[in-house]
Design an enzyme around this catalytic site. Structure first.
Site, PDB file in Angstrom:
ATOM      1  N   HIS B  60       9.578   4.728   0.810  1.00 38.89           N
ATOM      2  CA  HIS B  60       8.885   4.721  -0.334  1.00 38.89           C
ATOM      3  C   HIS B  60       7.886   6.173   0.653  1.00 38.89           C
ATOM      4  CE1 HIS B  60       5.408   3.255   1.954  1.00 38.89           C
ATOM      5  NE2 HIS B  60       5.425   2.537   1.870  1.00 38.89           N
ATOM      6  N   ASP B 174       5.017   3.434   8.592  1.00 41.43           N
ATOM      7  CA  ASP B 174       5.117   2.517   6.786  1.00 41.43           C
ATOM      8  C   ASP B 174       4.465   4.111   5.965  1.00 41.43           C
ATOM      9  OD1 ASP B 174       4.332   1.492   4.825  1.00 41.43           O
ATOM     10  OD2 ASP B 174       2.682   0.795   5.231  1.00 41.43           O
ATOM     11  N   GLU B 203       3.594   4.111  -3.804  1.00 43.73           N
ATOM     12  CA  GLU B 203       3.937   3.024  -3.016  1.00 43.73           C
ATOM     13  C   GLU B 203       2.664   2.190  -2.981  1.00 43.73           C
ATOM     14  OE1 GLU B 203       4.358  -0.613  -0.162  1.00 43.73           O
ATOM     15  OE2 GLU B 203       3.565   0.362   0.098  1.00 43.73           O
ATOM     16  N   GLU B 204       1.814   3.103  -2.248  1.00 41.09           N
ATOM     17  CA  GLU B 204       0.488   1.925  -1.647  1.00 41.09           C
ATOM     18  C   GLU B 204      -0.236   1.812  -2.641  1.00 41.09           C
ATOM     19  OE1 GLU B 204       0.604   1.243   1.307  1.00 41.09           O
ATOM     20  OE2 GLU B 204       1.742   1.882   2.573  1.00 41.09           O
ATOM     21  N   HIS B 314      -0.817   1.365   8.526  1.00 41.30           N
ATOM     22  CA  HIS B 314      -2.148   0.878   7.601  1.00 41.30           C
ATOM     23  C   HIS B 314      -3.135   1.916   8.343  1.00 41.30           C
ATOM     24  CE1 HIS B 314      -1.019  -0.457   3.469  1.00 41.30           C
ATOM     25  NE2 HIS B 314       0.170   0.158   4.366  1.00 41.30           N
TER      26      HIS B 314
END
Lengths: 327, 346
Positions: B60, B174, B203-204, B314
Site C-alpha cells: 500500500h 509502513d 489501506e490505513e 505508525h
C-alpha cells in the site's frame, strides 16, 4: 445421526484448520454429487445439477479455538484466540491441537482482573524449545478438549456440536434433495467463527437463487423461566441477525413447511451473530438466504448441549422448505 | 536513493499522488504494462500470456497521517489548526512533532500546553488529540486560510537517514518499505508467470484500495508486502516482541483479519530456509494488512504476507533494518521462482 455427529465432533477444526473434517463431510456426500471440491479458503463444496432453480445448503464446519503464537526457550507455548474465545475459559483446561498434541493450560497466578491470553502458558511436556517446536509449531491451532457425553437417545453434550450437528443436517438434506432430482449444492464453510469470512466466496462460486444456512441457535432455557428458544421444542427459523433479515417469501415458505409437517417451529432474533447467511445473500447479484437452526445451550462455547431430535425435525423442515421454494 | 525518495514522499491515506508518481516512473522504466484505476491503485503486470497461477504482489502506498478539520477563529486559537487522525495514530506520539500541511507542504509543528502551565492532573494523562493543534505561524484565521483549508492532509516531516549497523530511520516505512520491495522484486524477477504488482490506496483506514485491485486482477495467489510491528526493545518479554528487527522478513500465521493458509505459509518458510534467507514468524495476532481484504474477494484467494519488522510503527519516525529489506526482496523473488517452477500448486 447422533453417532455420525459425535464422530464429526472428534475433529479439531478451528477456523483455518478445517481440511480434515471437510474431507470427511465430502466423503459422506460424494456419491450423491456430480462434483466435489475444496476452494482457496477451505470451503468444501458438492454440486448436484437438476431441475429448476438452484438451492444452496450451507453449514460452517469450523469452531473457535486457540493458536500457537510463540514458544520459549523452556518449551512452553503462548497462544492467541481463534475467533471469540475467552482466556478464562481456557485456564486449567486441556488443549488438543490439530496434530494430536495435547497440553495443559496454566494461568499466571499473579494476573489480576479478567484474564487475557498474555497470562496463559500451555505446557505440552516438552523439555526444550526444539522439542516443543516439533510437537506444536507456531501457527498450529487447537481447541479445549471436552469429552462428549450423551443422555438418553438424543441429548448430546460436547465440543463443537455447534455446528457439526448443522453439517450433518446439511449433508442429509443435500442427499435427500439430490435423490429427488433437484438442482442443489452444499457448502461446508470455513472461517465462520472468525467473522463469516469464507461463505461469500462459496456462494460466489455456486451462484444459487436460494440458500438455506444451517447453524446453532442460542437456547436461553437454563436461566430464563420463559425462554425464547428451548431444547426439544423443534427447529428454529433465524428471522434476523446482525447481517441478515429473512425475506417474507422465505419466512412464509418455512412456516408453511412447518405447518404441513405439524412441526413446532421456534423463532430467533439475534443481535449478536455475524452469520454466513448475511455473507451468502450478498454474493454476486444476491440470493434469497434463509437461516435455519437447532437450539444449543451455551452456543459458541467450548462445551455445549443440543438435542438431536430438534436436528431431525430440521432435516424434514429444510427438505419441505426447499420443495416449497423450488416447486 | 529510491527508499529515501519513497519514504519522504507525501502520502497520507487518500493523498497518495506523490507516491504513485514515483511508483509509475519506476515501473515505466522497467517497461511493464502499468495503469492507474479509478480509486488510484497502480497495477503493473508482466507475463500475462503465461499459464497461471496468477500471482498478485501487494503494497500500500498510503501512510498514517492527520487531516485538518478546523481553523481556529477565536482570540486565543486564531490561526491554529485542529485535526483528526488518518489511520491509527497514538496521540502520545504527536506532541512537538514537525509536520507538513496540504499539497503545498506548509511546515508546521504540533503544539500543546507547556509542562510549566499544566495542572498537576493534566500532567498525569496524555494530552488527548482534541487538545492538540498544528501551529503554522499564522497571525490569525484569515492568515491561516491563505495557506490551508479544512480537509488538507498532514504528513510527518521526517527525513530518511541511515543509522549504524545497517539500520535506517524515516517516516512511513509502513508501507513504503513494501512499495520498495515490490519495485525491486519486479525489477529483478525474470520468469514465465503472470505477475501483478498492486500499489494500493487507503489501506490505513480499512484496506479499501486492495479490495478493488484484487477484484480487477482476480489472482490465484496473493502476497501482501508490509511493514509490521516490532517491539524488540527494553522491558518486553520474548513473547511480546511480535517480530525482531534484523532477524529477517516475518510470515503471518494469524492476524486481525486473516488466518494463514497453512500450506502456503509453510511454503514461504521452506523457500526462505532452502535459500538461506533469514525468516521469522510474526508472533502477534493484532493488526492486519491488505491480504485481509484480498483473500475474501470473488471465489476466494490463497496467499499470505511477507513483512519487514518496523520499530515505532505508525509514529513519526520509524526504524528498520536494511538487511531485512534486502532479505525480503530476495524472498519475494525466490517465491516467484518456486511458483513458476511448479513448487507450489494452489
Amino acid at each position: 445421526m447422533r453417532d455420525w455427529v459425535m464422530r464429526l465432533m472428534d475433529f479439531v477444526a478451528p477456523s483455518g484448520s478445517e481440511a480434515a473434517v471437510v474431507q470427511a463431510l465430502l466423503d459422506h456426500v460424494r456419491d450423491a454429487a456430480d462434483e466435489t471440491w475444496v476452494d482457496a479458503l477451505g470451503n468444501g463444496m458438492a454440486r448436484k445439477r437438476g431441475e429448476g432453480p438452484h438451492l444452496m445448503l450451507a453449514a460452517h464446519v469450523d469452531e473457535p479455538g486457540v493458536m500457537v503464537i510463540d514458544i520459549d526457550d523452556r518449551g512452553y507455548l503462548r497462544v492467541v484466540s481463534v475467533g471469540d474465545v475467552h482466556a478464562r475459559e481456557c485456564a486449567g483446561r486441556v488443549v488438543r491441537f490439530t496434530n494430536g498434541t495435547e497440553g495443559l493450560v496454566h494461568a499466571d497466578p499473579s494476573a489480576k482482573g479478567d484474564l487475557d491470553f498474555d497470562a496463559l502458558v500451555v505446557d505440552v511436556g516438552a523439555r526444550s524449545r526444539e522439542e516443543a517446536e516439533r510437537m506444536a509449531p507456531i501457527g498450529t491451532a487447537g481447541a479445549v478438549h471436552v469429552p462428549h457425553v450423551t443422555w438418553g437417545d438424543d441429548m448430546v453434550m460436547g465440543r463443537a456440536i455447534d455446528n457439526r450437528l448443522g453439517c450433518a443436517v446439511a449433508a442429509e438434506v443435500f442427499r435427500k434433495l439430490a435423490a429427488r432430482g433437484l438442482n442443489v449444492s452444499v457448502a461446508f464453510t470455513a472461517q465462520n467463527a472468525v467473522g463469516a469470512r469464507a461463505a461469500q466466496a462459496a456462494a460466489f462460486q455456486l451462484e444459487p437463487q436460494y440458500a438455506l444456512v444451517i447453524d446453532g441457535a442460542a437456547a436461553d432455557d437454563v436461566w430464563h423461566d420463559d425462554p425464547a428458544i428451548s431444547l426439544g421444542k423443534g427447529p428454529v427459523l433465524k428471522v434476523m441477525d446482525r447481517a441478515s433479515v429473512v425475506p417474507l417469501e422465505g419466512k412464509r415458505a418455512v412456516e408453511q413447511a412447518a405447518d404441513g409437517l405439524h412441526l413446532l417451529l421456534q423463532h430467533e432474533v439475534s443481535r449478536d451473530a455475524w452469520s454466513d447467511t448475511g455473507a451468502i445473500q450478498l454474493a454476486k447479484a444476491g440470493c434469497m438466504a434463509i437461516g435455519l437452526g437447532y437450539p444449543v445451550r451455551r452456543a459458541g462455547a467450548f462445551a455445549a448441549t443440543a438435542d438431536v431430535s430438534d436436528a431431525k425435525g430440521l432435516v424434514d423442515l429444510a427438505v419441505a422448505t426447499a420443495e416449497t421454494l423450488l416447486g | 536513493m529510491l527508499l529515501k525518495e519513497l519514504t519522504e514522499a507525501f502520502g497520507p491515506t487518500g493523498f497518495e499522488d506523490e507516491v504513485r508518481g514515483v511508483a509509475r516512473r519506476e515501473l515505466d522504466a522497467m517497461g511493464l504494462s502499468v495503469r492507474t484505476d479509478v480509486l488510484g491503485n497502480v497495477i503493473a503486470s508482466t507475463g500475462e500470456h503465461h499459464p497461471g497461477p496468477r500471482v498478485m504482489l501487494d503494497a500500500h502506498m498510503d501512510e498514517v497521517g492527520l487531516m485538518v478539520t478546523h481553523i481556529g477563529e477565536g482570540r486565543e486559537d486564531g490561526g491554529l489548526l485542529r485535526f483528526r487522525p488518518l489511520g491509527g495514530v497514538d496521540p502520545r506520539v504527536l506532541v512537538s512533532k514537525p509536520v507538513l500541511v496540504g499539497e503545498r507542504r506548509i511546515p508546521g509543528v504540533i503544539g500543546a500546553k507547556p509542562v510549566h502551565l499544566q495542572q498537576p492532573s493534566e500532567r498525569e494523562k496524555p494530552i488527548p488529540m482534541e487538545k492538540l493543534y498544528i501551529d503554522i505561524g499564522a497571525r490569525d484565521a484569515d492568515d491561516a486560510r491563505r495557506h490551508v483549508k479544512p480537509g488538507d492532509p498532514v504528513a510527518f516531516a521526517t527525513a530518511y537517514d541511515e543509522l549504524p549497523h545497517r539500520m535506517a530511520k524515516a517516516k512511513s516505512f509502513d508501507d513504503r518499505v513494501g512499495c520498495y520491495i515490490l519495485l525491486e522484486a519486479l525489477r529483478r524477477w525474470k520468469g514465465a508467470l503472470p505477475v501483478f504488482g498492486a500499489f494500493t490506496v487507503q489501506e490505513e483506514i480499512g484496506l479499501r484500495g486492495a479490495h478493488a485491485a484484487a477484484y480487477q486482477i482476480q489472482p490465484d495467489i496473493a502476497i501482501a508486502l508490509e511493514g509490521t510491528v516490532a517491539h524488540d526493545v527494553v522491558g518486553t518479554p520474548a513473547h511480546g516482541q511480535s517480530t525482531v528487527v534484523g532477524k529477517g522478513p516475518a510470515i503471518t500465521v494469524q492476524d486481525g483479519q486473516t488466518v494463514a493458509h497453512r500450506r502456503f505459509a509453510e511454503f514461504l518458510w521452506e523457500t526462505a530456509k532452502t535459500r538461506n534467507i533469514p525468516v521469522q514468524w510474526r508472533r502477534v495476532k493484532g493488526g492486519t494488512n491488505d491480504f485481509g481484504a484480498i483473500h475474501r474477494v470473488g471465489k476466494g484467494v490463497l496467499g499470505g504476507a511477507i513483512s519487514v519488522p518496523v520499530r515505532y510503527i505508525h509514529a513519526p519516525t520509524q526504524v528498520v533494518s536494511l538487511d531485512d529489506v534486502m532479505h525480503a526482496i530476495d524472498l519475494v523473488v525466490a517465491v516467484l521462482d518456486e511458483i513458476a517452477k511448479g513448487g507450489f500448486r494452489p
